[in-house]
Design a protein around this motif. Structure first.
Motif, short mmCIF file in Angstrom:
data_model
loop_
_atom_site.label_atom_id
_atom_site.label_comp_id
_atom_site.label_asym_id
_atom_site.label_seq_id
_atom_site.Cartn_x
_atom_site.Cartn_y
_atom_site.Cartn_z
N ARG A 1 3.60 5.91 68.42
CA ARG A 1 3.37 7.33 68.72
C ARG A 1 4.57 8.20 68.34
O ARG A 1 4.40 9.27 67.75
N LEU A 2 5.76 7.76 68.70
CA LEU A 2 6.95 8.51 68.30
C LEU A 2 7.05 8.58 66.79
O LEU A 2 7.31 9.64 66.20
N ALA A 3 6.82 7.45 66.12
CA ALA A 3 6.89 7.41 64.66
C ALA A 3 5.88 8.36 64.03
O ALA A 3 6.19 9.07 63.07
N HIS A 4 4.68 8.38 64.57
CA HIS A 4 3.61 9.22 64.00
C HIS A 4 4.00 10.70 64.04
O HIS A 4 3.93 11.39 63.01
N PHE A 5 4.41 11.18 65.20
CA PHE A 5 4.71 12.61 65.33
C PHE A 5 6.02 12.99 64.66
O PHE A 5 6.13 14.07 64.08
N LEU A 6 7.00 12.10 64.73
CA LEU A 6 8.29 12.40 64.11
C LEU A 6 8.17 12.43 62.59
O LEU A 6 8.70 13.33 61.93
N LYS A 7 7.47 11.47 62.03
CA LYS A 7 7.27 11.43 60.57
C LYS A 7 6.51 12.67 60.10
O LYS A 7 6.86 13.29 59.08
N ARG A 8 5.50 13.06 60.85
CA ARG A 8 4.71 14.25 60.49
C ARG A 8 5.59 15.50 60.49
O ARG A 8 5.48 16.36 59.60
N GLU A 9 6.45 15.62 61.49
CA GLU A 9 7.33 16.79 61.58
C GLU A 9 8.37 16.78 60.45
O GLU A 9 8.67 17.82 59.87
N LEU A 10 8.90 15.61 60.15
CA LEU A 10 9.89 15.51 59.07
C LEU A 10 9.28 15.84 57.71
O LEU A 10 9.95 16.40 56.84
N GLU A 11 8.01 15.50 57.54
CA GLU A 11 7.34 15.82 56.28
C GLU A 11 7.24 17.33 56.07
O GLU A 11 7.20 17.81 54.94
N GLU A 12 7.20 18.07 57.18
CA GLU A 12 7.19 19.53 57.10
C GLU A 12 8.58 20.07 56.79
O GLU A 12 8.73 21.06 56.07
N ARG A 13 9.59 19.44 57.34
CA ARG A 13 10.96 19.95 57.22
C ARG A 13 11.66 19.51 55.94
O ARG A 13 12.36 20.32 55.29
N VAL A 14 11.56 18.24 55.61
CA VAL A 14 12.28 17.71 54.44
C VAL A 14 11.34 16.84 53.59
O VAL A 14 11.54 15.63 53.45
N PRO A 15 10.28 17.41 53.03
CA PRO A 15 9.33 16.63 52.25
C PRO A 15 10.01 15.96 51.05
O PRO A 15 10.89 16.53 50.42
N ASP A 16 9.60 14.71 50.81
CA ASP A 16 10.10 13.93 49.67
C ASP A 16 11.58 13.58 49.77
O ASP A 16 12.16 13.09 48.79
N ARG A 17 12.18 13.79 50.94
CA ARG A 17 13.60 13.48 51.08
C ARG A 17 13.84 12.21 51.90
O ARG A 17 14.99 11.84 52.15
N PHE A 18 12.77 11.54 52.31
CA PHE A 18 12.94 10.36 53.16
C PHE A 18 11.73 9.44 53.05
O PHE A 18 10.65 9.84 52.60
N SER A 19 11.93 8.19 53.48
CA SER A 19 10.82 7.26 53.73
C SER A 19 10.98 6.77 55.16
O SER A 19 12.10 6.59 55.64
N TYR A 20 9.86 6.59 55.85
CA TYR A 20 9.89 6.24 57.27
C TYR A 20 9.15 4.92 57.47
O TYR A 20 7.99 4.78 57.07
N HIS A 21 9.80 3.96 58.12
CA HIS A 21 9.20 2.66 58.37
C HIS A 21 9.30 2.35 59.87
O HIS A 21 10.38 2.36 60.44
N ALA A 22 8.16 2.09 60.50
CA ALA A 22 8.11 1.76 61.92
C ALA A 22 7.79 0.28 62.07
O ALA A 22 6.84 -0.23 61.46
N THR A 23 8.61 -0.43 62.86
CA THR A 23 8.44 -1.88 63.01
C THR A 23 8.51 -2.29 64.48
O THR A 23 9.11 -1.60 65.30
N ASP A 24 7.91 -3.43 64.78
CA ASP A 24 7.94 -3.98 66.13
C ASP A 24 7.61 -5.47 66.03
O ASP A 24 6.73 -5.86 65.25
N ASN A 25 8.27 -6.31 66.83
CA ASN A 25 8.01 -7.75 66.72
C ASN A 25 6.74 -8.19 67.42
O ASN A 25 6.33 -9.36 67.31
N GLY A 26 6.10 -7.28 68.16
CA GLY A 26 4.82 -7.60 68.79
C GLY A 26 4.90 -8.41 70.07
O GLY A 26 3.87 -8.77 70.64
#
Length: 258
Positions: free
Chosen positions: A99-124
């Protein structure tokens, strides 16, 4: 009120602070001082209200639009400082529901498009459902090795487990952000936070593991002031409270600056 509560219970809805205030009659906000001699806003709701909002979620605090906007604004500012270098690789460890990744990535895409890649991971290990289909099943060390990130984000590192040493020893990492209780139930008291009740504050800061690894700590006060915590009460007296804040650990440059 019922319709608003149902919206807030949806993982896909990011509420405003005002929406939380309307639904949770127990919402309160007051200034408190902490061990770093700074004053922060402590925003909170009772455990009962918290569990009303999150009856089946794996959540430790309430994410709001204001918090996400502030956190993304900080991260975007750090990306902008990198000038015309290649896109910044952001890695979130222990992403849980995503959930944090989803909303944070969406906001960053508005602010700095094409300036980053976002990867969310978890060991489960917590068997937490991936609510947005964006969390890759990877252990934290595997994720660091695979993505070689410039920027690392961890929200609520597991209790008494430290990932920060491995983060700092990853050569590509320029900065990492920890969200949660410093020296509390997040990470390891000493290995993560450099906190030891037997040592005075000034000595702890000279001996802290992150400092020995040439990182500097900066509490992100403006971001922290927008976090909404949960509290418990017994006969009107607060007996335990979540005091989550947001902290930046930045690698020192050769000239000693962060």
């Amino acid at each position: 009120m019922t319709d608003l509560l149902e919206r807030l219970r949806s993982p896909a809805h990011l509420p405003t602070t005002e929406e939380v205030r309307v639904v949770c009659e127990s919402y309160s906000s007051k200034e408190e001082s902490y061990g770093d001699d700074k004053t922060y806003l402590y925003n909170s709701v009772t455990r009962q209200d918290f569990e009303t909002l999150f009856p089946e979620w794996h959540a430790y605090e309430i994410l709001t639009k204001e918090f996400i906007a502030s956190l993304s604004g900080y991260i975007a500012s750090q990306i902008a400082k990198r000038g015309l270098k290649e896109p910044c690789t952001i890695l979130e460890l222990g992403a849980g529901t995503g959930r944090l990744a989803h909303f944070l990535k969406r906001e960053l895409e508005e602010r700095v498009p094409d300036r980053f890649s976002y990867h969310a991971t978890d060991n489960g290990s917590g068997e937490i459902p991936d609510q947005f289909g964006m969390v890759e099943p990877l252990d934290y060390a595997e994720a660091l090795e695979k993505y070689k990130p410039n920027f690392v984000l961890v929200s609520w590192m597991p209790y008494e487990i430290d990932w920060s040493k491995t983060i700092r020893r990853t050569p590509t990492v320029e900065e990492y952000i920890l969200i949660g209780e410093a020296g509390g139930c997040v990470g390891h008291e000493w290995a993560t936070w450099g906190d030891d009740t037997r040592l005075p504050f000034s000595r702890k800061r000279r001996m802290a593991p992150w400092l020995k690894d040439c990182f500097v700590l900066e509490p992100l006060r403006e971001v922290s002031n927008l976090q909404v915590n949960r509290r418990s009460e017994c006969e009107g007296t607060v007996v335990d409270r979540i005091r989550s804040r947001t902290f930046s650990f930045k690698r020192m440059r050769k000239n000693g600056a962060g």
